[in-house]
Design a protein around this motif. Structure first.
Motif, PDB file in Angstrom:
ATOM      1  N   ARG A 173       0.833  -1.121  -0.093  1.00 20.23           N
ATOM      2  CA  ARG A 173      -0.071  -0.002  -0.128  1.00 20.23           C
ATOM      3  C   ARG A 173       0.988   1.252  -0.143  1.00 20.23           C
ATOM      4  NH1 ARG A 173      -3.719   3.282   3.391  1.00 20.23           N
ATOM      5  NH2 ARG A 173      -2.469   3.003   5.116  1.00 20.23           N
ATOM      6  N   LEU A 174       0.483   2.389  -0.760  1.00 15.35           N
ATOM      7  CA  LEU A 174       1.290   3.660  -0.621  1.00 15.35           C
ATOM      8  C   LEU A 174       0.576   4.501   0.373  1.00 15.35           C
ATOM      9  CD1 LEU A 174       1.719   4.347  -4.699  1.00 15.35           C
ATOM     10  CD2 LEU A 174       3.507   3.394  -2.922  1.00 15.35           C
ATOM     11  N   ILE A 175       1.374   5.230   0.883  1.00 13.89           N
ATOM     12  CA  ILE A 175       0.891   6.383   2.007  1.00 13.89           C
ATOM     13  C   ILE A 175       1.345   7.623   1.516  1.00 13.89           C
ATOM     14  CG2 ILE A 175       0.593   4.632   3.707  1.00 13.89           C
ATOM     15  CD1 ILE A 175       3.123   5.296   5.246  1.00 13.89           C
ATOM     16  N   ARG A 176       0.395   8.633   1.853  1.00 15.19           N
ATOM     17  CA  ARG A 176       1.108   9.965   1.404  1.00 15.19           C
ATOM     18  C   ARG A 176       1.891  10.613   2.499  1.00 15.19           C
ATOM     19  NH1 ARG A 176      -2.030  11.921  -2.815  1.00 15.19           N
ATOM     20  NH2 ARG A 176      -0.414  13.593  -2.829  1.00 15.19           N
ATOM     21  N   MET A 177       2.384  11.605   2.212  1.00 16.38           N
ATOM     22  CA  MET A 177       3.107  12.610   3.314  1.00 16.38           C
ATOM     23  C   MET A 177       2.701  12.706   4.586  1.00 16.38           C
ATOM     24  SD  MET A 177       5.936  14.065   4.129  1.00 16.38           S
ATOM     25  CE  MET A 177       7.091  14.353   3.008  1.00 16.38           C
ATOM     26  N   ARG A 178       1.076  13.001   4.714  1.00 17.90           N
ATOM     27  CA  ARG A 178       0.430  13.369   5.801  1.00 17.90           C
ATOM     28  C   ARG A 178       0.446  12.031   6.964  1.00 17.90           C
ATOM     29  NH1 ARG A 178      -5.163  15.998   5.628  1.00 17.90           N
ATOM     30  NH2 ARG A 178      -3.869  17.966   6.044  1.00 17.90           N
ATOM     31  N   GLU A 179       0.355  11.024   6.292  1.00 18.35           N
ATOM     32  CA  GLU A 179       0.400   9.724   6.898  1.00 18.35           C
ATOM     33  C   GLU A 179       1.676   9.587   7.469  1.00 18.35           C
ATOM     34  OE1 GLU A 179      -1.189   5.254   6.923  1.00 18.35           O
ATOM     35  OE2 GLU A 179      -1.826   6.258   5.469  1.00 18.35           O
ATOM     36  N   VAL A 180       2.645   9.436   6.579  1.00 14.62           N
ATOM     37  CA  VAL A 180       4.169   9.231   6.891  1.00 14.62           C
ATOM     38  C   VAL A 180       4.638  10.200   7.961  1.00 14.62           C
ATOM     39  CG1 VAL A 180       6.717   9.249   6.111  1.00 14.62           C
ATOM     40  CG2 VAL A 180       4.623   8.454   4.594  1.00 14.62           C
ATOM     41  N   THR A 184      14.571   2.046  13.325  1.00 15.10           N
ATOM     42  CA  THR A 184      15.190   2.982  14.196  1.00 15.10           C
ATOM     43  C   THR A 184      14.912   2.687  15.751  1.00 15.10           C
ATOM     44  OG1 THR A 184      14.440   4.427  12.498  1.00 15.10           O
ATOM     45  CG2 THR A 184      14.686   5.401  14.812  1.00 15.10           C
ATOM     46  N   ILE A 185      13.830   1.957  16.196  1.00 14.18           N
ATOM     47  CA  ILE A 185      13.612   1.593  17.522  1.00 14.18           C
ATOM     48  C   ILE A 185      14.818   0.619  17.824  1.00 14.18           C
ATOM     49  CG2 ILE A 185      11.953   0.206  18.963  1.00 14.18           C
ATOM     50  CD1 ILE A 185       9.864   1.456  17.319  1.00 14.18           C
ATOM     51  N   ALA A 186      14.949  -0.403  16.939  1.00 16.53           N
ATOM     52  CA  ALA A 186      15.839  -1.313  17.445  1.00 16.53           C
ATOM     53  C   ALA A 186      17.367  -0.837  17.804  1.00 16.53           C
ATOM     54  CB  ALA A 186      16.033  -2.170  16.484  1.00 16.53           C
ATOM     55  N   GLN A 222      17.696  12.735   1.577  1.00 16.58           N
ATOM     56  CA  GLN A 222      18.653  13.185   0.760  1.00 16.58           C
ATOM     57  C   GLN A 222      19.997  12.196   1.191  1.00 16.58           C
ATOM     58  OE1 GLN A 222      18.604  17.414   1.208  1.00 16.58           O
ATOM     59  NE2 GLN A 222      17.494  17.590  -0.949  1.00 16.58           N
ATOM     60  N   ARG A 223      20.214  12.224   2.575  1.00 12.85           N
ATOM     61  CA  ARG A 223      21.260  11.345   3.078  1.00 12.85           C
ATOM     62  C   ARG A 223      21.151  10.101   3.047  1.00 12.85           C
ATOM     63  NH1 ARG A 223      20.535  15.227   8.050  1.00 12.85           N
ATOM     64  NH2 ARG A 223      19.444  13.506   8.952  1.00 12.85           N
ATOM     65  N   GLY A 224      20.136   9.293   2.343  1.00 14.36           N
ATOM     66  CA  GLY A 224      19.936   8.020   2.515  1.00 14.36           C
ATOM     67  C   GLY A 224      19.403   7.308   3.569  1.00 14.36           C
ATOM     68  N   GLU A 225      18.968   8.039   4.597  1.00 17.50           N
ATOM     69  CA  GLU A 225      18.525   7.563   5.750  1.00 17.50           C
ATOM     70  C   GLU A 225      17.103   7.017   6.034  1.00 17.50           C
ATOM     71  OE1 GLU A 225      20.023  10.631   8.503  1.00 17.50           O
ATOM     72  OE2 GLU A 225      21.928  10.133   8.223  1.00 17.50           O
ATOM     73  N   PHE A 226      16.378   7.424   4.696  1.00 13.45           N
ATOM     74  CA  PHE A 226      14.843   7.273   4.846  1.00 13.45           C
ATOM     75  C   PHE A 226      14.404   6.479   3.519  1.00 13.45           C
ATOM     76  CE2 PHE A 226      10.274   8.315   5.088  1.00 13.45           C
ATOM     77  CZ  PHE A 226      10.177   8.065   6.257  1.00 13.45           C
ATOM     78  N   PRO A 227      13.292   6.055   3.542  1.00 17.78           N
ATOM     79  CA  PRO A 227      12.947   5.337   2.169  1.00 17.78           C
ATOM     80  C   PRO A 227      12.468   6.622   1.086  1.00 17.78           C
ATOM     81  CG  PRO A 227      11.907   4.244   3.930  1.00 17.78           C
ATOM     82  CD  PRO A 227      12.509   5.317   4.746  1.00 17.78           C
ATOM     83  N   ARG A 228      12.787   6.127  -0.135  1.00 17.32           N
ATOM     84  CA  ARG A 228      12.538   7.310  -1.210  1.00 17.32           C
ATOM     85  C   ARG A 228      10.946   7.094  -1.295  1.00 17.32           C
ATOM     86  NH1 ARG A 228      16.917   9.903  -2.571  1.00 17.32           N
ATOM     87  NH2 ARG A 228      15.933  11.009  -4.437  1.00 17.32           N
ATOM     88  N   PRO A 229      10.504   7.819  -1.733  1.00 15.47           N
ATOM     89  CA  PRO A 229       8.943   7.833  -2.173  1.00 15.47           C
ATOM     90  C   PRO A 229       9.170   7.523  -3.711  1.00 15.47           C
ATOM     91  CG  PRO A 229       9.720  10.325  -2.317  1.00 15.47           C
ATOM     92  CD  PRO A 229      10.766   9.647  -1.567  1.00 15.47           C
ATOM     93  N   ILE A 230       7.790   7.068  -4.160  1.00 18.20           N
ATOM     94  CA  ILE A 230       7.783   6.611  -5.633  1.00 18.20           C
ATOM     95  C   ILE A 230       6.839   7.853  -6.418  1.00 18.20           C
ATOM     96  CG2 ILE A 230       8.310   4.250  -5.468  1.00 18.20           C
ATOM     97  CD1 ILE A 230       5.534   3.618  -5.692  1.00 18.20           C
ATOM     98  N   ILE A 261       5.960   3.374   0.115  1.00 18.83           N
ATOM     99  CA  ILE A 261       5.640   2.100   0.327  1.00 18.83           C
ATOM    100  C   ILE A 261       5.446   1.957   1.735  1.00 18.83           C
ATOM    101  CG2 ILE A 261       6.167  -0.312  -0.025  1.00 18.83           C
ATOM    102  CD1 ILE A 261       7.706   0.619  -2.538  1.00 18.83           C
ATOM    103  N   GLU A 262       4.218   1.618   2.162  1.00 24.36           N
ATOM    104  CA  GLU A 262       3.977   1.389   3.926  1.00 24.36           C
ATOM    105  C   GLU A 262       4.886   0.597   4.443  1.00 24.36           C
ATOM    106  OE1 GLU A 262       0.139   1.061   6.486  1.00 24.36           O
ATOM    107  OE2 GLU A 262       0.284  -0.528   4.614  1.00 24.36           O
ATOM    108  N   ILE A 263       5.069  -0.618   3.896  1.00 20.95           N
ATOM    109  CA  ILE A 263       5.953  -1.441   4.453  1.00 20.95           C
ATOM    110  C   ILE A 263       7.468  -1.060   4.829  1.00 20.95           C
ATOM    111  CG2 ILE A 263       6.668  -2.945   2.645  1.00 20.95           C
ATOM    112  CD1 ILE A 263       6.096  -4.446   6.042  1.00 20.95           C
ATOM    113  N   GLU A 264       7.895  -0.232   3.822  1.00 17.56           N
ATOM    114  CA  GLU A 264       9.263   0.277   4.081  1.00 17.56           C
ATOM    115  C   GLU A 264       9.242   1.251   4.969  1.00 17.56           C
ATOM    116  OE1 GLU A 264      10.819  -0.071  -0.671  1.00 17.56           O
ATOM    117  OE2 GLU A 264      10.489   1.903  -0.019  1.00 17.56           O
ATOM    118  N   VAL A 265       8.515   1.873   5.234  1.00 22.70           N
ATOM    119  CA  VAL A 265       8.205   3.150   6.388  1.00 22.70           C
ATOM    120  C   VAL A 265       8.144   2.336   7.651  1.00 22.70           C
ATOM    121  CG1 VAL A 265       6.854   4.851   7.367  1.00 22.70           C
ATOM    122  CG2 VAL A 265       7.252   4.987   4.913  1.00 22.70           C
TER     123      VAL A 265
END
Length: 64
Positions: free
Chosen positions: A4-11, A55-57, A27-35, A44-48
């Motif tokens: 499932r795709l999620i939009r910025m507000r949900e992210v 991050t928790i781990a 930009q630093r490669g530390e967060f999943p890129r949007p499509i 992509i929801e699962i990537e987030v």
């Protein structure tokens, strides 16, 4: 599990960061890129969710 795709507000709601912080991390490669989907972007929801779990781990490992 269906993807499932999620939009910025949900992210921003899920990760607790503002848009600018998210885009800096992308930009630093530390967060999943949007499509791109047409003119809109989505994550992509699962990537987030995986980013949140990682991050928790990392935080828990650092605290020990």
């Amino acid at each position: 599990m269906a993807q499932r795709l999620i939009r910025m507000r949900e992210v921003t709601h899920r990760v607790g960061l503002q848009k600018t912080a998210i885009y800096r991390r992308i930009q630093r490669g530390e967060f999943p890129r949007p499509i791109k989907v047409g003119r809109a972007s989505g994550w992509i929801e699962i990537e987030v969710e995986q980013w949140i779990s990682a991050t928790i781990a990392a935080n828990r490992a650092f605290a020990q």
